[in-house]
Write an enzyme that holds these catalytic residues in place. Sequence first.
Site, short mmCIF file in Angstrom:
data_model
loop_
_atom_site.label_atom_id
_atom_site.label_comp_id
_atom_site.label_asym_id
_atom_site.label_seq_id
_atom_site.Cartn_x
_atom_site.Cartn_y
_atom_site.Cartn_z
N ASN A 23 44.47 59.04 5.62
CA ASN A 23 43.59 60.07 5.06
C ASN A 23 42.78 59.58 3.85
OD1 ASN A 23 44.33 61.70 7.12
ND2 ASN A 23 45.74 62.97 5.93
N ARG A 93 38.98 65.46 14.02
CA ARG A 93 38.29 66.42 13.16
C ARG A 93 37.66 65.78 11.93
NH1 ARG A 93 38.64 71.50 11.99
NH2 ARG A 93 38.66 70.89 9.81
N CYS A 117 41.92 73.13 17.08
CA CYS A 117 42.84 72.02 17.22
C CYS A 117 44.25 72.58 17.28
CB CYS A 117 42.68 71.02 16.08
SG CYS A 117 43.37 71.61 14.56
N PRO A 123 38.36 75.84 10.41
CA PRO A 123 36.88 75.85 10.37
C PRO A 123 36.32 74.83 9.38
CG PRO A 123 37.80 77.76 9.23
CD PRO A 123 38.97 76.99 9.77
N VAL A 124 34.98 74.71 9.37
CA VAL A 124 34.33 73.80 8.42
C VAL A 124 33.30 74.56 7.58
CG1 VAL A 124 34.73 71.64 9.67
CG2 VAL A 124 32.70 73.00 10.20
N ASP A 125 33.50 75.87 7.45
CA ASP A 125 32.53 76.71 6.73
C ASP A 125 32.36 76.29 5.27
OD1 ASP A 125 35.22 77.58 6.74
OD2 ASP A 125 34.69 79.55 5.98
N ASP A 307 51.77 67.91 5.72
CA ASP A 307 51.92 66.78 6.64
C ASP A 307 53.35 66.24 6.69
OD1 ASP A 307 49.27 67.00 7.27
OD2 ASP A 307 48.61 65.37 5.96
N VAL A 329 49.67 76.26 4.40
CA VAL A 329 48.36 75.60 4.47
C VAL A 329 47.67 75.85 5.81
CG1 VAL A 329 47.14 73.38 4.28
CG2 VAL A 329 49.10 73.85 2.81
N ARG A 399 47.52 57.96 16.42
CA ARG A 399 46.39 58.32 15.54
C ARG A 399 46.74 58.02 14.08
NH1 ARG A 399 44.85 64.08 15.66
NH2 ARG A 399 43.58 63.17 14.03
#
Length: 420
Positions: A23, A93, A117, A123-125, A307, A329, A399
Site C-alpha cells: 500500500n 481498486r 468489491c 465508493p470514490v466520491d 487489514d 472501517v 495480490r
Amino acid sequence: MDKHLITGGVPLQGEVRISGAKNSVLPILAGCLLTDQSVIIKNVPHLNDVTTIMKLLGQMGAKLTISEGLTIEVEAGSVDNPSAPYELVRTMRASILVLGPLLAKHGRAMVSLPGGCAIGPRPVDFHVEGLRKMGADITVEGGYIHASVKGGLKGANLKFDIVSVTGTENLMMAAVLAKGTTVIENAAREPEVQDLANFLNALGANIQGHGTSQIIIEGVKSLSGGSYTVLPDRVETGTYLVAAAMTGGRITTKSTRANILESVLNKLEEAGAHISSGEDWITLDMQGRRPKAVDICTAPYPGFPTDMQAQFMAMNTVSEGRGVLTETVFENRFMHAHELRRMGANIQLNGNMAQIEGIPQLMAAPVMATDLRASASLVLAGLVAKGTTIVDRIYHIDRGYECIEEKLAQLGATIKRVAA
Ligand code: EPU
C-alpha cells in the site's frame, strides 16, 4: 486456479524477511506520473498488484525498467494516454490513484470507476469531490470518470467526512503541482500516506503535516527525478507474527519496523506473546502456549488496522476464551468467517461485530479465499488445523503477499501450491 495445500500442526520457528509495503508502492508508482524525469523505486515487492499498476503505467506510455534487487525505474515523460481502462481497474481498486497525478500533470484523465468489491461498496466520491474543489471538471459516463482542468488545478481547503487512505493520497498527489496551498483536514495518518509524502518531498514537493490529520501542500511548478526506498509492509509483518502466535512458535521478522504496527503488537502481547524488537526486526515468542482471545475494534491509523482483522479472527478461533471483533472501517469484511466456520470455528456474526469462542483445534477443510486478507486468515487457520486444508482462489493472496508459501515453508510450515 492455483490452490494452497496446508498441513497444520507445526509451531513456526526461524526468520523471515518482510517485503516492501504494497500500500506504499502502489501510490508511489502512481506518483511517478507527476514527473518527466527518471525515478528509481527500491524495495519493490513482487506482487500481482504491482504488476497491475506497472501495466497501467505502461499502457499510458511510461517506460518501466525492472532491475535486480527489487528495483524499478519509471520514466513517465513519454506518457501520452492519460487513461486507466476497466480491464485493469476492475482487478485493482487502487488504480484510482492515477487520477490525481494524471489530472495534475496532463490536465485531463479518463479512469474507469472501480465498482463494487468483496469488502463492501467502497465508493470514490471523496476523490472526485476533492478534485472538483481544486477546479476539475468531472463527469461520470459509461462507467468512466472523465476529468479535465483548464489552466491547472488550484489549491483548496479539503475536508474528509471519513478518513480515506487512497482519498488522502490522490488529493495530496494532485495538490503537489496545483497553484497555491491545499489543506487536507481529517487526513489519513497511515504510515503509507507518510511514505508517499516523503517520496514526493524527495522529488521536490512541499508537503508538511503528513502523519497528522492536517496535511498542508504548497504547490510547486514541477518535480524532479530521484530514488526512494519503500517502507516495510506492516500488514505482512503482522500476518507472520500472528501465524507464529497461533502455532505457539517463535519467529523473527526482519527488514521491518515495530513503530508502524504498535496497535497490532499490543494485541499480540495481550494474547500472551513475548515481543522484542530492534531497529529493523521484531521477535515474537509464544513459548508453546495457546493464545488468549482478544477483543478488537478496527479504526484508521494509529488504531487497529482493518487489514489485520481477518488474521486476528483466525487466531481467536483457536484461542482460550471469547473475543469480539468490531469492524468499523468497511462493511461486509467478514467473508472469511463463513469459511472459518467450515473448519469448525465457533463464530457468531451480528452486523459489524463477530463473536468468536475459541476451540482447541480447527479441522482441515476445502475453503475459498474471497479477498486478500481473508485468504491470509484461511492460510493461518490451515497452519493449526488437523489435516490438510485446501485454500482455493489464492490469486487473491498473490495480490499482496510476496512468496507466501516459500516464506512460510522457511519457517517450518507444511505448505505447497498446486495448479488446479
Ligand atoms: N470511502 C467512501 N468514499 C470514498 C473513499 C472511501 O465512502 O471516496 C469509505 C470506504 O468505503 C470505507 C472508508 O471510507 O468505508 C475507508 O476507506 P479508504 O478510502 O481508507 O480505503 P482505501 O483507500 O480504498 C486503503 C487500502 C486498503 C485498506 C484501507 C483502510 C490501499 C491501496 N488500500 O483502501 O487495503 O484496507 O485503506 O486502511 O492503500 C488491503 O491491503 O487488503 C486493503 C484493502
